[in-house]
Design an enzyme around this catalytic site. Structure first.
Site, PDB file in Angstrom:
ATOM      1  N   ILE A 464       0.839  -1.207   0.000  1.00 54.41           N
ATOM      2  CA  ILE A 464       0.000   0.000   0.000  1.00 54.41           C
ATOM      3  C   ILE A 464       0.874   1.257   0.000  1.00 54.41           C
ATOM      4  O   ILE A 464       0.464   2.309   0.463  1.00 54.41           O
ATOM      5  CB  ILE A 464      -0.997  -0.021   1.182  1.00 54.41           C
ATOM      6  CG1 ILE A 464      -0.276  -0.081   2.539  1.00 54.41           C
ATOM      7  CG2 ILE A 464      -1.940  -1.207   1.051  1.00 54.41           C
ATOM      8  CD1 ILE A 464      -1.231   0.091   3.737  1.00 54.41           C
ATOM      9  N   ILE A 612      16.255  -4.085  10.335  1.00 56.05           N
ATOM     10  CA  ILE A 612      15.665  -3.193   9.334  1.00 56.05           C
ATOM     11  C   ILE A 612      15.888  -3.838   7.964  1.00 56.05           C
ATOM     12  O   ILE A 612      17.021  -4.067   7.555  1.00 56.05           O
ATOM     13  CB  ILE A 612      16.306  -1.789   9.416  1.00 56.05           C
ATOM     14  CG1 ILE A 612      16.059  -1.170  10.804  1.00 56.05           C
ATOM     15  CG2 ILE A 612      15.755  -0.895   8.317  1.00 56.05           C
ATOM     16  CD1 ILE A 612      14.591  -1.043  11.219  1.00 56.05           C
ATOM     17  N   ASN A 614      14.953  -2.778   4.876  1.00 56.26           N
ATOM     18  CA  ASN A 614      15.316  -1.855   3.793  1.00 56.26           C
ATOM     19  C   ASN A 614      15.385  -0.462   4.421  1.00 56.26           C
ATOM     20  O   ASN A 614      14.358   0.083   4.847  1.00 56.26           O
ATOM     21  CB  ASN A 614      14.261  -1.918   2.678  1.00 56.26           C
ATOM     22  CG  ASN A 614      14.536  -0.933   1.553  1.00 56.26           C
ATOM     23  OD1 ASN A 614      15.003   0.190   1.770  1.00 56.26           O
ATOM     24  ND2 ASN A 614      14.246  -1.352   0.330  1.00 56.26           N
ATOM     25  N   GLN A 621       8.799   5.279   6.016  1.00 55.69           N
ATOM     26  CA  GLN A 621       7.704   5.022   6.952  1.00 55.69           C
ATOM     27  C   GLN A 621       7.817   5.937   8.166  1.00 55.69           C
ATOM     28  O   GLN A 621       6.814   6.454   8.662  1.00 55.69           O
ATOM     29  CB  GLN A 621       7.731   3.558   7.409  1.00 55.69           C
ATOM     30  CG  GLN A 621       7.359   2.565   6.320  1.00 55.69           C
ATOM     31  CD  GLN A 621       5.935   2.726   5.864  1.00 55.69           C
ATOM     32  OE1 GLN A 621       5.005   2.592   6.637  1.00 55.69           O
ATOM     33  NE2 GLN A 621       5.745   3.077   4.606  1.00 55.69           N
ATOM     34  N   GLU A 688       3.833   1.651  11.820  1.00 56.01           N
ATOM     35  CA  GLU A 688       3.006   2.536  12.636  1.00 56.01           C
ATOM     36  C   GLU A 688       3.715   3.046  13.889  1.00 56.01           C
ATOM     37  O   GLU A 688       3.102   3.713  14.726  1.00 56.01           O
ATOM     38  CB  GLU A 688       1.713   1.796  13.020  1.00 56.01           C
ATOM     39  CG  GLU A 688       0.837   1.569  11.804  1.00 56.01           C
ATOM     40  CD  GLU A 688      -0.274   0.548  12.044  1.00 56.01           C
ATOM     41  OE1 GLU A 688      -1.438   0.910  11.879  1.00 56.01           O
ATOM     42  OE2 GLU A 688       0.029  -0.601  12.379  1.00 56.01           O
TER      43      GLU A 688
HETATM   44 MO1  MOS Z   1      -3.071  -0.002   9.935  1.00 62.15          MO
HETATM   45  S1  MOS Z   1      -4.461   1.264  10.863  1.00 62.15           S
HETATM   46  O1  MOS Z   1      -3.464  -1.503  10.614  1.00 62.15           O
HETATM   47  O2  MOS Z   1      -3.490   0.132   8.271  1.00 62.15           O
END
Ligand code: MOS
Length: 729
Positions: A464, A612, A614, A621, A688
């Site tokens: 994504i 890590i 990459n 990110q 995240e």
């Molecule tokens: Mo994340 S909120 O699990 O795309």
């Protein structure tokens, strides 16, 4: 053959430490990048299928019971071929669920799509959708989480340690801080879209989706059909951030309409619909109490908060998790309240829970440091822990103190009292916050084929925008001794073995492990053909080195190639250790004493998430998380109309996310060290992590600059000016 591994202990792969090929870790460019920037990567809405018609979701303008959809006039409008009202879900499914999204029962929130208008041309469908005007008997609903009649307190989300109050009462230094955060949106660049096509009883659906294995089951449940008859395609997804975790209205509606019409149907959400009909992050009110002793060690911690959702939704923003603590504390108290209100559905938005919970906690820590007269960095270092203070479980790795020290050095942290440094009308200050986010292992499968020309990886894992295409090339390249350029990665198709998908930052480690396992099986094939043990082989640059012999892979691999599968399953690791990622973030800000404007001048983060895979995609990110932090601290807020709960600011002009001019120089470092419990890769979920605290670093810096505490996010100029007024500047 399938190489399987159940994760129930340390399982680190030594070949990755040796890195004979040197493919793992380095900052390989994303191979799909050129396709994206030249328009060759096909997103969900890009396909042009023979006979395809266009569907537009139409919204209800008030909540209540629909007594008449008033479709006759719509059906007579130019080009309209179908108007569908049955079967459109109330809101999207939550993440990682195999069940259908919730069925609609009237209109639960303003803006809910309750009809699909299908026409030969998009313009005609859009025109008719605007004319949709159902007759609705209004029903009064609670809209405000603070005054809602129904407030649930699920038992498993509460905690109250015996003696909490006594410990609190006895502590010499304490703070009692309430932080509020508004509704927020995920705002992916690609609007939600689906194109459905039936061939007999077989459905093929192209969609903007994050987790195909679950999405397929969910869609099958919604359409009451066998899972095996559905093929989902999502090779490129333009961002998700949680909003595409579950199957939603556009996919179900497109499938239903395509079946009725016997033609492919495309449904693309308008940007306004992405804002008002997908998922929001719940607003929150968080009361945080912290008490420390004279040495600055935290003795009592309480997090009591309220979030909201529509009735019936199982998800509620997990602001604190009742079973764990990440800093020292003797006694812990958690209260989790869910107000049932009729704003749009709340769901997972980038790092659900930690994204707003950690910044608020880190702001309270900053206040505790001030109350105790301790440098905020020092206070955190005093309270780092080796084991989870609540469960007693050790951390598999939790180098929070190391990230704090390394980050402070890289940033140039200097503790000084507030309101000490001014440039003209700008007050300048520094702040910090830790980043903390749980990691979990997930099940995944993948297939790898090896031929004389290279390798092909296939899994329904999605990318994504996070780097799946790149890192799966690297893992395969490292394991099989191939230049990553000779590895082709095929993703986002349920015809391939099922992965976990992109959710909870678990995609890279889980699908990567499945790929690694398939490569292990291929190494066994290679070894067998040479009568050698797999561990005695070095694979590098398309050659196999065994003792003094160096043989080209092309001479070993048969013409038709070899194909192997890998399957990783989550074992009982979480009963044995806490797997957690961490980091430290620092911000320098300038606060304008005249206009109340806040500018972030510099941000730095040092992060730890195991190996890590990459450095380039990992850094991207983390940049993303720091930028989310700027938006959360300073500008992002969904406004709900108090009369009907509708989202008022439904576009990027009115919901401002940080643009280039808002983002200062960002620097990111990693403590790159494999975690033995992070599967063979030793990698933990990273995506995240860096949002989980970032806004706190900025608002702590605002206090250091101007002496004001803004506890109601975002810190817009009006709030800054009010606070400066109260301070008597
Ligand atoms: Mo994340 S909120 O699990 O795309």
């Amino acid at each position: 053959m399938t190489e399987t591994l159940k994760l129930d202990g340390p399982s680190r792969e030594a070949l990755l430490d040796r890195a004979a090929q040197g493919a793992i870790g380095r900052g390989l460019d994303r191979p799909e990048g050129p396709l994206k920037v030249t328009g060759q990567a096909g997103y969900a809405a890009d396909a042009r299928l023979d006979g395809m018609v266009h569907g537009v979701l139409a919204r209800a303008r008030q909540t209540g019971t629909i007594t008449d959809h008033r479709l006759e006039a719509l059906k007579a409008m130019p080009g309209v071929v179908l108007v569908l009202t049955d079967g459109i879900p109330r809101n999207p499914a939550q993440g990682a669920v195999p069940t259908a999204p919730p069925a609609a029962d009237g209109v639960a929130y303003t803006g809910q799509p309750t009809a699909l208008i299908v026409a030969e041309r998009f313009e005609d469908a859009w025109h008719a959708a605007l004319a949709y005007d159902p007759q609705i008997t209004p029903v009064a609903h609670d809209l405000d989480p603070e005054t809602a009649a129904t407030v649930e307190t699920p038992e498993d989300k509460q905690r109250a340690d015996d003696g909490w109050q006594d410990t609190w009462d006895a502590a010499p230094t304490k703070v009692d801080v309430t932080v509020t955060t508004p509704s927020l949106t995920s705002a992916p660049m690609e609007p939600h879209a689906a194109i459905a096509m039936w061939e007999g009883d077989q459905l093929t659906l192209r969609g903007g989706l994050q987790m195909l294995k679950f999405n397929r089951k969910s869609l099958a449940d919604a359409l009451d059909m066998p899972v095996a008859k559905i093929r989902l395609l999502a090779p490129y997804v333009g961002g998700g951030f949680g909003s595409k975790l579950g199957v939603a209205q556009e996919a179900v509606a497109a499938a239903l309409a395509a079946k009725q019409l016997g033609r492919p149907v495309s449904v693309v959400m308008h940007r306004r619909q992405v804002f008002e009909a997908t998922m929001r992050r719940s607003e929150s009110r968080q009361r945080i109490r912290l008490a420390c002793d004279d040495a600055g060690i935290i003795r009592a911690t309480a997090q009591e908060y309220r979030v909201s959702n529509l009735p019936g939704e199982a998800f509620s923003e997990p602001v604190a998790r009742a079973d764990r603590a990440f800093y020292a504390t003797d006694k812990l108290k958690i209260t989790h309240e869910i107000a049932r209100i009729h704003r749009m559905a709340a769901g997972s938005v980038r790092a659900p829970g930690e994204a707003i919970g950690i910044p608020a906690f880190e702001m309270a820590l900053d206040e505790l440091a001030e109350a105790a007269g301790i440098d905020p960095l020092e206070l955190r270092l005093k309270n780092t822990v080796e084991a989870d203070p609540i469960s007693g479980l050790p951390f598999s790795s939790y180098p929070l103190a190391d990230t704090l020290k390394a980050g402070a050095k890289a940033f140039g942290w200097q503790h000084r009292p507030p309101r000490q440094q001014q440039e003209g009308e700008w007050w300048i200050g520094q702040g910090l916050a830790s980043a903390i986010r749980g990691h979990f292992a997930a099940e995944a499968e993948a297939r790898v084929s090896l031929t004389a020309q290279g390798a092909i990886v296939e899994t329904d894992q999605t990318d994504i925008g996070t780097g799946s295409y790149a890192i799966l090339r690297q893992i395969t390249g490292e394991m099989l001794g191939l230049d990553p350029a000779d590895v082709e990665v095929r993703l986002g198709d349920t015809a391939f073995p099922p992965a976990f998908g992109s959710g909870g930052s678990a995609g890279a480690a889980s699908s990567g492990t499945a790929v690694l396992l398939a490569c292990r099986a291929l190494r066994k094939r290679i070894a067998a053909s040479l009568d050698a043990a797999p561990d005695d082989l070095t694979l590098k640059d398309g050659h196999v080195i065994h003792g003094n012999r160096r043989t080209a892979l092309a001479q070993i691999v048969p013409q038709e190639g070899w194909c192997e599968q890998g399957h990783v399953a989550a074992g009982d690791i979480s009963d044995k250790v806490r797997t957690t990622t961490c980091g430290a973030m620092f911000a320098q800000v300038a606060v304008n004493a005249v206009t109340g404007e806040i500018r972030v001048r510099q941000m730095h983060g040092t992060f730890a998430a195991g190996r890590i895979l990459n450095h380039k995609t990992a850094t991207s990110q983390c940049h993303g998380g720091l930028i989310w932090g700027i938006g959360m601290a300073l500008m992002e807020e969904l406004h709900h109309d108090p009369r009907d709960g509708a989202v008022v600011n439904r576009d990027f002009a009115q919901f401002h996310i940080p643009a280039n001019a808002d983002v200062p120089p960002l620097s990111v470092d990693f403590l790159d060290a494999a975690d033995d419990w992070g599967g063979p890769l030793g990698a933990l979920g990273l995506g995240e992590l860096s949002i989980s605290g970032a806004a706190g670093a900025i608002l702590n810096a605002v206090h250091n600059a101007a002496g004001i505490r803004i506890r109601d996010m975002p810190a817009t100029p009006d709030k800054v000016l009010d606070a400066l007024d109260k301070l008597g500047s």
